[in-house]
Design a protein around this motif. Structure first.
Motif, PDB file in Angstrom:
ATOM      1  N   PRO A 187       0.743  -1.212  -0.005  1.00  0.00           N
ATOM      2  CA  PRO A 187       0.056   0.217   0.141  1.00  0.00           C
ATOM      3  C   PRO A 187       0.824   1.193   0.066  1.00  0.00           C
ATOM      4  O   PRO A 187       1.840   1.314   0.793  1.00  0.00           O
ATOM      5  CB  PRO A 187      -0.780  -0.093   1.269  1.00  0.00           C
ATOM      6  CG  PRO A 187      -0.661  -1.818   1.456  1.00  0.00           C
ATOM      7  CD  PRO A 187       0.550  -2.146   1.191  1.00  0.00           C
ATOM      8  N   GLY A 188       0.425   2.234  -0.827  1.00  0.00           N
ATOM      9  CA  GLY A 188       1.130   3.428  -0.803  1.00  0.00           C
ATOM     10  C   GLY A 188       2.249   3.502  -1.960  1.00  0.00           C
ATOM     11  O   GLY A 188       2.789   4.232  -2.573  1.00  0.00           O
ATOM     12  N   TRP A 189       2.686   2.389  -2.291  1.00  0.00           N
ATOM     13  CA  TRP A 189       3.683   2.227  -3.608  1.00  0.00           C
ATOM     14  C   TRP A 189       2.987   2.493  -4.988  1.00  0.00           C
ATOM     15  O   TRP A 189       1.631   1.967  -5.023  1.00  0.00           O
ATOM     16  CB  TRP A 189       4.302   0.791  -3.399  1.00  0.00           C
ATOM     17  CG  TRP A 189       5.418   0.748  -2.595  1.00  0.00           C
ATOM     18  CD1 TRP A 189       5.534   1.559  -1.551  1.00  0.00           C
ATOM     19  CD2 TRP A 189       6.310  -0.060  -2.641  1.00  0.00           C
ATOM     20  NE1 TRP A 189       6.624   1.460  -0.897  1.00  0.00           N
ATOM     21  CE2 TRP A 189       7.156   0.229  -1.314  1.00  0.00           C
ATOM     22  CE3 TRP A 189       6.481  -1.465  -2.967  1.00  0.00           C
ATOM     23  CZ2 TRP A 189       8.278  -0.810  -0.635  1.00  0.00           C
ATOM     24  CZ3 TRP A 189       7.562  -2.308  -2.486  1.00  0.00           C
ATOM     25  CH2 TRP A 189       8.394  -1.885  -1.376  1.00  0.00           C
ATOM     26  N   GLN A 190       3.579   2.514  -6.107  1.00  0.00           N
ATOM     27  CA  GLN A 190       2.753   2.846  -7.564  1.00  0.00           C
ATOM     28  C   GLN A 190       3.631   2.031  -8.212  1.00  0.00           C
ATOM     29  O   GLN A 190       4.960   1.663  -8.380  1.00  0.00           O
ATOM     30  CB  GLN A 190       3.016   4.137  -7.606  1.00  0.00           C
ATOM     31  CG  GLN A 190       2.286   5.140  -7.089  1.00  0.00           C
ATOM     32  CD  GLN A 190       0.795   5.072  -6.859  1.00  0.00           C
ATOM     33  OE1 GLN A 190       0.012   4.726  -7.716  1.00  0.00           O
ATOM     34  NE2 GLN A 190       0.223   5.147  -5.801  1.00  0.00           N
ATOM     35  N   ILE A 191       3.026   1.459  -9.345  1.00  0.00           N
ATOM     36  CA  ILE A 191       3.396   0.493 -10.504  1.00  0.00           C
ATOM     37  C   ILE A 191       3.502   1.673 -11.544  1.00  0.00           C
ATOM     38  O   ILE A 191       2.073   2.010 -11.945  1.00  0.00           O
ATOM     39  CB  ILE A 191       2.658  -0.570 -10.569  1.00  0.00           C
ATOM     40  CG1 ILE A 191       2.714  -1.489  -9.542  1.00  0.00           C
ATOM     41  CG2 ILE A 191       3.220  -1.292 -11.976  1.00  0.00           C
ATOM     42  CD1 ILE A 191       4.072  -2.015  -9.255  1.00  0.00           C
ATOM     43  N   VAL A 230       8.595   0.501 -10.272  1.00  0.00           N
ATOM     44  CA  VAL A 230       7.829   0.457  -8.783  1.00  0.00           C
ATOM     45  C   VAL A 230       8.366   1.629  -8.184  1.00  0.00           C
ATOM     46  O   VAL A 230       9.795   1.775  -7.852  1.00  0.00           O
ATOM     47  CB  VAL A 230       8.406  -0.926  -8.081  1.00  0.00           C
ATOM     48  CG1 VAL A 230       7.446  -0.980  -6.859  1.00  0.00           C
ATOM     49  CG2 VAL A 230       7.886  -2.149  -8.922  1.00  0.00           C
ATOM     50  N   CYS A 231       7.435   2.413  -7.474  1.00  0.00           N
ATOM     51  CA  CYS A 231       7.791   3.595  -6.650  1.00  0.00           C
ATOM     52  C   CYS A 231       7.224   3.470  -5.433  1.00  0.00           C
ATOM     53  O   CYS A 231       6.145   2.854  -5.562  1.00  0.00           O
ATOM     54  CB  CYS A 231       7.397   4.695  -7.559  1.00  0.00           C
ATOM     55  SG  CYS A 231       8.018   5.059  -9.262  1.00  0.00           S
ATOM     56  N   ASN A 273       9.814   7.815  -5.495  1.00  0.00           N
ATOM     57  CA  ASN A 273      11.428   7.010  -5.668  1.00  0.00           C
ATOM     58  C   ASN A 273      11.346   5.789  -6.041  1.00  0.00           C
ATOM     59  O   ASN A 273      10.373   5.067  -5.863  1.00  0.00           O
ATOM     60  CB  ASN A 273      12.039   7.211  -4.165  1.00  0.00           C
ATOM     61  CG  ASN A 273      12.020   8.545  -3.562  1.00  0.00           C
ATOM     62  OD1 ASN A 273      12.817   9.532  -3.891  1.00  0.00           O
ATOM     63  ND2 ASN A 273      11.410   8.728  -2.351  1.00  0.00           N
ATOM     64  N   VAL A 274      12.409   5.848  -7.064  1.00  0.00           N
ATOM     65  CA  VAL A 274      12.243   4.360  -7.924  1.00  0.00           C
ATOM     66  C   VAL A 274      12.942   3.319  -6.799  1.00  0.00           C
ATOM     67  O   VAL A 274      13.984   3.195  -6.109  1.00  0.00           O
ATOM     68  CB  VAL A 274      13.209   4.255  -9.058  1.00  0.00           C
ATOM     69  CG1 VAL A 274      13.124   2.943  -9.745  1.00  0.00           C
ATOM     70  CG2 VAL A 274      12.386   5.378 -10.147  1.00  0.00           C
TER      71      VAL A 274
END
Length: 167
Positions: free
Chosen positions: A60-64, A94-95, A100-101
């Motif tokens: 949760p909170g990460w982005q693809i 994935v950020c 941030n990567v």
């Protein structure tokens, strides 16, 4: 000016006008016949399926982020080296919540290698450049091939989670 000179001047002006109008007409016809831009999907069917699996496995909170240019998240002070990766795209990045990567996923699906020896050689070269850039930037890479499993994705995401937590 005599009649003959006047006649030549008028003939020349008419010919010049025909040439100029003709070239403008040809340019207009070329522009009208040129293929038009059209919208298409960002991901193909297999990439869309992978995106859904990645999203499900993501903390949760990460982005693809799909189809991101390497030049957006990898830098090099040497312009030539930077240019070698700038226009290449990562299939998925994935950020964290601050964008941030954290990692990169490259999907080597059925179309990745192409259908000729040359296209296979070119793909191998592009992959080598990407691997080197990610390694130097210390960005983890997951390469998935046709037939990947959800377990592979989950293990890798778990590794990223531990890395992000500093363990």
């Amino acid at each position: 000016m005599d009649v003959m000179t006047l006649h030549l001047a008028v003939t020349f002006a008419i010919c010049l006008g025909v040439v100029l109008v003709g070239s403008r007409v040809r340019a207009l016809v070329r522009r009208l016949r040129a293929p038009k831009f059209y919208a298409t999907t960002l991901l193909n069917k297999s990439e869309t399926k992978l995106f859904a699996r990645l999203t499900k496995a993501t903390r949760p909170g990460w982005q693809i982020c799909p189809q991101v240019s390497y030049g957006e998240f990898v830098r090099c002070e040497n312009f030539r080296r930077f240019a070698s990766v700038n226009a290449k795209r990562a299939d998925f990045v994935v950020c964290d919540a601050g964008f941030n990567v954290i990692g990169v996923i490259e999907y080597q699906g059925s179309g990745h290698w192409g259908s000729t020896r040359r296209s296979r050689r070119d793909a191998k070269g592009r992959d080598k450049v990407k691997r080197r850039a990610l390694s130097e930037a210390r960005i983890p890479l997951l390469e998935l091939y046709d037939g990947y499993t959800a377990t592979e994705i989950e293990r890798w995401m778990h590794m990223l989670d531990r890395k992000a937590a500093g363990n």
